[in-house]
Enzyme design. Structure first.
Site, PDB file in Angstrom:
ATOM      1  N   GLY A 155     -88.597  -7.099 -71.510  1.00  0.00           N
ATOM      2  CA  GLY A 155     -87.980  -7.462 -72.716  1.00  0.00           C
ATOM      3  C   GLY A 155     -86.988  -8.367 -72.629  1.00  0.00           C
ATOM      4  O   GLY A 155     -86.369  -8.524 -71.508  1.00  0.00           O
ATOM      5  N   CYS A 213     -89.345  -4.030 -65.365  1.00  0.00           N
ATOM      6  CA  CYS A 213     -88.235  -4.659 -65.663  1.00  0.00           C
ATOM      7  C   CYS A 213     -87.490  -3.861 -66.788  1.00  0.00           C
ATOM      8  O   CYS A 213     -86.762  -3.016 -66.309  1.00  0.00           O
ATOM      9  CB  CYS A 213     -88.644  -6.196 -65.930  1.00  0.00           C
ATOM     10  SG  CYS A 213     -87.414  -7.496 -66.101  1.00  0.00           S
ATOM     11  N   TYR A 214     -87.223  -4.561 -67.849  1.00  0.00           N
ATOM     12  CA  TYR A 214     -86.374  -4.007 -68.856  1.00  0.00           C
ATOM     13  C   TYR A 214     -86.777  -2.527 -68.947  1.00  0.00           C
ATOM     14  O   TYR A 214     -86.044  -1.676 -69.182  1.00  0.00           O
ATOM     15  CB  TYR A 214     -86.436  -4.855 -70.258  1.00  0.00           C
ATOM     16  CG  TYR A 214     -85.661  -4.099 -71.292  1.00  0.00           C
ATOM     17  CD1 TYR A 214     -84.289  -4.784 -71.480  1.00  0.00           C
ATOM     18  CD2 TYR A 214     -85.773  -2.962 -72.128  1.00  0.00           C
ATOM     19  CE1 TYR A 214     -83.429  -4.006 -72.509  1.00  0.00           C
ATOM     20  CE2 TYR A 214     -85.269  -2.332 -73.153  1.00  0.00           C
ATOM     21  CZ  TYR A 214     -83.920  -2.897 -73.307  1.00  0.00           C
ATOM     22  OH  TYR A 214     -83.055  -2.346 -73.987  1.00  0.00           O
ATOM     23  N   HIS A 223     -92.496  -8.035 -61.635  1.00  0.00           N
ATOM     24  CA  HIS A 223     -93.553  -7.878 -62.608  1.00  0.00           C
ATOM     25  C   HIS A 223     -94.883  -7.779 -62.067  1.00  0.00           C
ATOM     26  O   HIS A 223     -95.623  -8.845 -61.338  1.00  0.00           O
ATOM     27  CB  HIS A 223     -93.417  -9.334 -63.456  1.00  0.00           C
ATOM     28  CG  HIS A 223     -92.426  -9.269 -64.359  1.00  0.00           C
ATOM     29  ND1 HIS A 223     -92.592  -8.756 -65.577  1.00  0.00           N
ATOM     30  CD2 HIS A 223     -91.086  -9.867 -64.249  1.00  0.00           C
ATOM     31  CE1 HIS A 223     -91.393  -9.095 -66.325  1.00  0.00           C
ATOM     32  NE2 HIS A 223     -90.320  -9.414 -65.628  1.00  0.00           N
ATOM     33  N   GLU A 225     -97.698  -7.455 -63.239  1.00  0.00           N
ATOM     34  CA  GLU A 225     -98.583  -8.251 -64.399  1.00  0.00           C
ATOM     35  C   GLU A 225     -99.092  -9.752 -64.227  1.00  0.00           C
ATOM     36  O   GLU A 225    -100.028 -10.152 -64.407  1.00  0.00           O
ATOM     37  CB  GLU A 225     -98.492  -7.660 -65.655  1.00  0.00           C
ATOM     38  CG  GLU A 225     -97.222  -8.586 -66.302  1.00  0.00           C
ATOM     39  CD  GLU A 225     -95.906  -7.989 -66.006  1.00  0.00           C
ATOM     40  OE1 GLU A 225     -95.812  -7.076 -65.263  1.00  0.00           O
ATOM     41  OE2 GLU A 225     -95.007  -8.267 -66.889  1.00  0.00           O
ATOM     42  N   ASP A 247    -115.632 -17.186 -80.793  1.00  0.00           N
ATOM     43  CA  ASP A 247    -115.464 -15.722 -81.529  1.00  0.00           C
ATOM     44  C   ASP A 247    -116.606 -15.663 -82.458  1.00  0.00           C
ATOM     45  O   ASP A 247    -117.540 -14.501 -82.391  1.00  0.00           O
ATOM     46  CB  ASP A 247    -114.377 -15.569 -82.183  1.00  0.00           C
ATOM     47  CG  ASP A 247    -113.073 -15.705 -81.271  1.00  0.00           C
ATOM     48  OD1 ASP A 247    -113.104 -15.395 -80.104  1.00  0.00           O
ATOM     49  OD2 ASP A 247    -112.110 -15.992 -81.682  1.00  0.00           O
ATOM     50  N   LYS A 277    -109.243 -12.315 -75.792  1.00  0.00           N
ATOM     51  CA  LYS A 277    -110.129 -13.571 -75.706  1.00  0.00           C
ATOM     52  C   LYS A 277    -111.009 -13.435 -74.269  1.00  0.00           C
ATOM     53  O   LYS A 277    -112.354 -13.689 -74.456  1.00  0.00           O
ATOM     54  CB  LYS A 277    -109.250 -14.703 -75.726  1.00  0.00           C
ATOM     55  CG  LYS A 277    -110.216 -15.890 -75.790  1.00  0.00           C
ATOM     56  CD  LYS A 277    -110.388 -15.963 -77.283  1.00  0.00           C
ATOM     57  CE  LYS A 277    -111.224 -17.628 -77.824  1.00  0.00           C
ATOM     58  NZ  LYS A 277    -111.404 -17.795 -79.208  1.00  0.00           N
TER      59      LYS A 277
END
Ligand code: XMP
Length: 527
Positions: free
Chosen positions: A61, A88-89, A183, A185, A241, A383
């Site tokens: 964050g 992290c945060y 991180h 991710e 979509d 997506k």
């Protein structure tokens, strides 16, 4: 394969503390085959507990735990006795709230770092990029932080460290609580996928049920339950979509689906024919194509203001869609291609910012007085998942991986007044650009590429004569979230080839330019 349980049973909850990477964490977890959802950090505890997560991830964050009213974890979450991973945060707030210390040393760390793993924790055991001469496992990771943990809370042991973050990871394995300063991710953390996989599969015990094949089976079953023998109408646009919604509904309910495809005359080269070929001819979907080019051109005549053009195109689309939908008065359902990022309440959502950004991009809406029940089979999907589901349903790769195309179409790529002559020239030029991008394997390396028509005449020479013809601009960008973008550094030879083809093959275009503006300050579209 059919599951004998719900594919959402093994699920992870991500509490969002406002990081730009929160959705990325969720996408990574989903890629690992595990369903997850994102809630804001201050979501009601009952809601969090009611979700029945098998594990919880706390995102990073932008705030500092050292300042003012920093967001905090509701510590009742610990009573759920499920594994927790703070990133992290997320790690810093765990450290602070559980009795450790966070400090600011006045220097941010942003970018690559090497961390050394310690203590053989369940999270990092045997995961490493290199081993030092002394036999220590090392990881190449991505760091992005101002504060750092200075003291671990009681019960925690050191999991990894780096030069600038001596406590770069900590763990209390008796409670299965983990914290990482880096991180996992982001792809720059090379072993990030493995670390997240270790957390969700081994530590939380989640199976890998969340895969396209199961998602399709599940969605088909749910759609049949919701719709029964009712009729559904869907606005098909040719975009990813709505195409995937059409394919999914067709598989679930066949002839009970009617697609309405409004051809506004502002589509790309032969796009309308392609939509009909794929869905109507190839798949046998009932598609009504409405040729509305002239109505759109008439409505846009003399209009130069971009926002007015957008409004006119959006409103006319709804009007035409409604006219057609009314003819299907047996329909009780309206299908829409809403996807998960549209429904996530992010940590900033309470300020209303997220909503504002979205409304700008939405063309058309639900005609309320029509009293149709909504069918939104993509509501849970990101997506990239929509694309994989599309492939699973047999849609062509080129359709599923197509760049985004704005609702107002070429209406905002022809600067100023829209005329058929301009749209026709633009379609030809754009087709050459896109065709060459595919041929040179550059299409999928750019996030969005298109051509813009400039209604100014510029001089050129052909043979002995001078000619005054129009200008087009090529635009190609690389971006992750479309909020910021870098202009694509396409090879000069490639640009040269495309510009020659456009000027040689299209009568009416005398000059081609390449747009080298980043976003910000420029936007991706020219209007
Ligand atoms: P900008 O130009 O704002 O574009 O940098 C960001 C992304 O949004 C798309 N875009 C639109 N999409 N209706 C849409 O459906 C619109 O009016 C619209 N304007 C921009 C743009 O193509 C890019 O992907």
């Amino acid at each position: 394969m059919s599951l004998d349980h719900d594919l959402h049973d093994d699920r992870i909850l991500i509490l969002d503390f406002g990081s730009q990477y929160t959705q990325l964490i969720a996408r990574r977890v989903r890629e690992l085959g595990v369903y997850c959802e994102i809630y804001p950090w201050d979501a009601d505890f009952d809601r969090i507990a009611g979700f029945l997560p098998k594990g919880i991830i706390l995102s990073g964050g932008p705030e500092s735990t050292l300042e003012g009213e920093a967001p905090e974890l509701d510590l009742r979450v610990l009573d759920l006795e499920v594994p927790i991973l703070g990133i992290c945060y997320g790690m810093q707030t765990l450290a602070k709230q559980l009795g450790g210390k966070v400090e600011n040393v006045g220097k941010s760390e942003f970018g690559y770092a090497m961390v050394r793993c310690h203590g053989h924790t369940d999270l990092l055991r045997d995961i490493q990029d290199h081993v030092t001469a002394e036999g220590h496992g090392m990881l190449d990771v991505w760091m992005s932080h101002g504060d750092r943990v200075a003291e671990m809370p009681p019960g925690f042991k050191l999991m990894c460290s780096s030069d600038s973050a001596p406590i770069a990871g900590m763990a209390d394995e008796s409670r299965r609580i983990y914290g990482l300063q880096f991180h996992p991710e982001v792809t720059h953390t090379r072993k990030g996928g493995e670390i997240l996989g270790r957390f969700v599969h081994e530590i939380c015990g989640c199976a890998s049920d969340w895969v396209p094949e199961n998602i399709v089976d599940y969605s088909v079953q749910k759609l049949r339950e919701q719709i029964g023998d009712g009729h559904v109408i869907l606005g098909l646009s040719g975009g990813v979509d709505s195409s995937v919604v059409a394919a999914l509904l067709h598989r679930a309910i066949g002839d009970q689906l009617t697609c309405i495809f409004v051809d506004n005359g502002l589509l790309r080269y032969r796009e309308g024919d392609q939509v009909m070929a794929t869905f109507a001819e190839h798949m046998g979907v009932k598609v009504i194509r409405i040729d509305a080019e002239q109505r759109f051109l008439d409505a846009l005549e003399g209009v130069t203001d971009p926002e007015r053009k957008r409004k006119i195109i959006g409103n006319l689309f709804i009007e035409i869609f409604e006219e057609e939908a009314k003819k299907h008065n047996d329909a009780a359902f309206l299908a829409q291609g809403t996807i998960y990022p549209d429904v996530i309440e992010s940590a900033g959502a309470s300020t209303g910012k997220a909503h504002l950004i979205k409304s700008h991009h939405n063309v058309g809406g639900l005609p309320e007085h029509m009293k149709l029940e909504l069918v939104e089979p993509l509501r849970e999907l990101f997506k990239d998942e929509v694309r994989r589901v599309g492939l699973e349903l047999g849609l062509p790769h080129e359709m599923v991986y197509r760049h985004p195309f704005p609702g107002p179409g070429l209406g905002v790529r022809i600067l100023g007044e829209v005329k058929k002559e301009y749209a026709d020239l633009l379609r030809l030029a754009d087709h050459i650009f896109i065709d060459e991008l595919w041929k040179h394997e550059l299409y999928e390396k750019t996030s969005q590429a298109f051509t813009v028509f400039l209604p100014v005449k510029s001089v050129g020479v052909t043979g002995d004569g001078r000619r005054y013809d129009y200008v087009v601009a090529l635009r190609a960008v690389e971006t992750i979230d479309f909020m910021t973008a870098r202009w694509a550094h396409l090879p000069y030879e490639f640009l040269d080839h495309v510009s020659r083809r456009i000027m040689n093959e299209i009568d009416g275009i005398a000059r081609v330019v390449y747009d080298i503006s980043g976003k910000p300050p420029a936007t991706i579209e020219w209007e």
